[in-house]
Every structure is written in structure tokens, then in C-alpha cells.
Scaffold this active site. Sequence first.
Site, PDB file in Angstrom:
ATOM      1  N   GLU A 100      -1.270  -8.317   5.114  1.00 48.29           N
ATOM      2  CA  GLU A 100      -1.106  -8.648   6.538  1.00 48.29           C
ATOM      3  C   GLU A 100      -2.411  -8.588   7.325  1.00 48.29           C
ATOM      4  O   GLU A 100      -2.458  -8.970   8.488  1.00 48.29           O
ATOM      5  CB  GLU A 100      -0.070  -7.702   7.165  1.00 48.29           C
ATOM      6  CG  GLU A 100      -0.532  -6.283   7.453  1.00 48.29           C
ATOM      7  CD  GLU A 100      -0.742  -5.375   6.244  1.00 48.29           C
ATOM      8  OE1 GLU A 100      -1.191  -4.242   6.455  1.00 48.29           O
ATOM      9  OE2 GLU A 100      -0.464  -5.792   5.094  1.00 48.29           O
ATOM     10  N   HIS A 113      -3.336  -4.858   1.414  1.00 44.25           N
ATOM     11  CA  HIS A 113      -2.744  -5.145   2.729  1.00 44.25           C
ATOM     12  C   HIS A 113      -2.759  -6.653   2.978  1.00 44.25           C
ATOM     13  O   HIS A 113      -3.717  -7.173   3.539  1.00 44.25           O
ATOM     14  CB  HIS A 113      -3.554  -4.457   3.833  1.00 44.25           C
ATOM     15  CG  HIS A 113      -3.342  -2.985   3.923  1.00 44.25           C
ATOM     16  ND1 HIS A 113      -2.439  -2.419   4.789  1.00 44.25           N
ATOM     17  CD2 HIS A 113      -3.922  -1.960   3.256  1.00 44.25           C
ATOM     18  CE1 HIS A 113      -2.470  -1.097   4.658  1.00 44.25           C
ATOM     19  NE2 HIS A 113      -3.354  -0.797   3.731  1.00 44.25           N
ATOM     20  N   CYS A 172       0.838  -1.202   0.000  1.00 43.48           N
ATOM     21  CA  CYS A 172       0.000   0.000   0.000  1.00 43.48           C
ATOM     22  C   CYS A 172       0.877   1.259   0.000  1.00 43.48           C
ATOM     23  O   CYS A 172       1.517   1.547  -0.997  1.00 43.48           O
ATOM     24  CB  CYS A 172      -1.001  -0.025   1.157  1.00 43.48           C
ATOM     25  SG  CYS A 172      -2.328   1.176   0.959  1.00 43.48           S
TER      26      CYS A 172
END
Length: 192
Positions: A172, A170, A79
Amino acid sequence: MVKIGVLGLQGAVREHVRSIEACGAEAVVIKKVEQLTQIDGLIIPGGESTTMRRLMDKYGFIEPLKQFAREGKPMFGTCAGLIILAKKIVGYDEPHLGLMDITVERNSFGRQRESFEASLAIKGVADDFIGVFIRAPHIVSVGADVDVLATYEDRIVAARQGQFLGCSFHPELTDDHRMTQYFINMVKETKE
């Protein structure tokens, strides 16, 4: 065991640490330039790219990060981190690190699509990866030696150029750690 750093100035740091550890690697939160010598690869997390840049300037990270790249160590930008890695940013005269031969556009999915999830086919990673997009950038164009790994609605959302990996989303923020594992494998390859 490989040591993966997460640039800990701003953004989704804890989530990346959790993902790295879930893949069986050691995570190090990088808050000081000196720590860069302790790690084998670095994740530049999502957050707010202009704020992150201000903090990188304040703590003297720009040149050491370029040196880290010159040493051939892998870097993964997610990002805002993707924007930090890019050679060109639409509407801006200067890049941040300017390491990856890509042009990115900030917040390119529009205000009304501030955040959404999409199933992605990511080359070498997964056919069914759920990407979480939050005020996400996208890659407008890539250089000749950049490998496009994923697209969404005809926009490039993941790419790799040698030691550099970048994505708009993202990885994660879900329990699917395959994108992190892909980066860890890149790091392992450079150590062999």
C-alpha cells in the site's frame, strides 16, 4: 461493488484505504466487531504485531475474526498482518489467529536492513513489483496447500492459501495497486 475492510486498530490504515479506492472497490475502516458483517474481505495491515494483538484482545476481535475466516471470506495480511494470520511464529508458543498454514519469523531481515525496497516477481500479480520492506517478517516454511507467490534472496515474502493472502512487504506504500487488485479479485471470486 465489493466492500473491503481494513482492520483499523493500528498501522497503515489510510494507505490501504487509498489503494482499495484506487482499484474501484469500497473501503471500510473496521474499528468495531459488528462491522465485520458489512464487508466481503478484510485486510490486516502492517504495524506492530504485538501492539495489534493487544488491541485485538482488548476489543474482542480474535474470535470474530476466526468466524469471519470460517465463513470463507478472504483475508489479506501485510507485514504485521502476515504475522497475525500465521499458524506458527518463530520463538513464540502461540499464534495470533493461526489461520494460514505458514511459519513466520519477525523482523527477519535484521536491524541493519530496517527498511529497503526490492523488485519482486509475484506470481499472478506482476514481474516487476516494488516491495517496500519495513522491519519485515518473512515466511520460513509453508504447508502443502500453500502457494508461494514471491521470494526475495531465497526467503518467501508472499504466499496464498485459498482465501488467505499474505506478504512481508507493504504493497500500500507505493502507487502500484496490483497486489491490492489481486486481493479484490480473490474477494470477487468468492462472491460469484
